[in-house]
Scaffold this active site. Sequence first.
Site, PDB file in Angstrom:
ATOM      1  N   SER A 139       0.837  -1.197   0.000  1.00 49.20           N
ATOM      2  CA  SER A 139       0.000   0.000   0.000  1.00 49.20           C
ATOM      3  C   SER A 139       0.879   1.256   0.000  1.00 49.20           C
ATOM      4  O   SER A 139       1.697   1.436  -0.895  1.00 49.20           O
ATOM      5  CB  SER A 139      -0.958  -0.036   1.195  1.00 49.20           C
ATOM      6  OG  SER A 139      -1.975   0.934   1.064  1.00 49.20           O
TER       7      SER A 139
ATOM      8  N   ASP B  80     -10.478  -4.207  -4.552  1.00 52.62           N
ATOM      9  CA  ASP B  80      -9.679  -3.124  -3.982  1.00 52.62           C
ATOM     10  C   ASP B  80      -9.891  -1.881  -4.836  1.00 52.62           C
ATOM     11  O   ASP B  80      -9.749  -1.951  -6.064  1.00 52.62           O
ATOM     12  CB  ASP B  80      -8.200  -3.539  -3.998  1.00 52.62           C
ATOM     13  CG  ASP B  80      -7.264  -2.478  -3.455  1.00 52.62           C
ATOM     14  OD1 ASP B  80      -7.730  -1.408  -3.017  1.00 52.62           O
ATOM     15  OD2 ASP B  80      -6.036  -2.720  -3.479  1.00 52.62           O
TER      16      ASP B  80
ATOM     17  N   HIS C 274      -7.879  -5.258  -0.475  1.00 48.67           N
ATOM     18  CA  HIS C 274      -6.698  -4.488  -0.093  1.00 48.67           C
ATOM     19  C   HIS C 274      -6.243  -4.927   1.303  1.00 48.67           C
ATOM     20  O   HIS C 274      -7.045  -5.088   2.211  1.00 48.67           O
ATOM     21  CB  HIS C 274      -7.053  -3.000  -0.074  1.00 48.67           C
ATOM     22  CG  HIS C 274      -5.873  -2.100   0.088  1.00 48.67           C
ATOM     23  ND1 HIS C 274      -5.147  -1.624  -0.980  1.00 48.67           N
ATOM     24  CD2 HIS C 274      -5.290  -1.576   1.195  1.00 48.67           C
ATOM     25  CE1 HIS C 274      -4.178  -0.851  -0.548  1.00 48.67           C
ATOM     26  NE2 HIS C 274      -4.231  -0.812   0.773  1.00 48.67           N
TER      27      HIS C 274
END
Length: 329
Positions: free
Chosen positions: A157, A251, A281
């Site tokens: 991320s 996601d 995610h």
Amino acid sequence: MPLDRMLRNLITWQRADGPPVPVRAVGVEQARARYLANTVVPPRAGAGPHAAVTAVDRSVDTPDGATFRCRVYTPETDEGRVVVTYLHGGGWVLGDIDSHDRACRSIAVSLGAVVVSADYRRAPEFPYPTPLLDAVAAARWTARRFPGRDHVLAGDSAGASLSVGVALHARDTGELGLAAQLLLYPPVDPRLLFAAASDHAQGYLLTVDDMAYHYDLYVPDARQRSDPAVDLLNADLRNLPPTVVATAEFDPLHDEGVELADKLAVAGVPVRHVPGPGLVHGYFLMQDIVPAAAVRSERVLEELAGVLRPAPGPGRAAAARYAGAARGE
């Protein structure tokens, strides 16, 4: 592919008392506590391969005179060939080396490599570019202490976004000699155009509004959002190290991750895209509770190992080609 059954049950359970409260409504400190509560997995004494990894905390000095922690993981299976600088996720605001402890142990065991996890300073106390500069300092620290190894940049991320920023810096300065990158569901479009148009913009743990809030805290000066290290889809991606990009189907950042992989390929970067069917995610942190996440995470690390062990030469050959290109050779 439908959403993984265990993830669907998890999302349903979280909604039992009503819709999840957005991060911007919770506040930074409470959001950080909530993130840790959801990610820290208590170790089981003597259980599993993670128990064979030693971890030691060290300090990294920064050019501005500050220090931050890093945690060095060494598996019993360390082959002395690969070292990983790991940059944790959490929207540049949440997360730390404790929230990603199990993830780093899994990388160390899977690759037989030392992993250096960087506890870089976070927004909003330290907005852009401080987290990126700390990430560069962490990569330099790793390179100095583990010379001669294939050096991998990795992150999930927000940490994946920082990883690309470090790789751009390394290319432009000719330092570090990176062998590869691992980018897990990276945020690369600060305008969030791809995310806003996604069929999974909300309802799957991460929302577009959460990402917008994190960008507001990380890059409060809108003029800086066009910087190449932030607006990565519009950056010059040529001569970056071989890269593994992992995305998750459910996601909001899925489409921009795919777009990044495509743009890396067009720029001539060897890239492997590993899709995450049925996953959300953050799945790399869910390996202990979601079997499908564990299986896909293993696949991602297998792809990274393949990048580091290409036929016929070792990963350092790719690193040498990358470093030479960065110097204009």
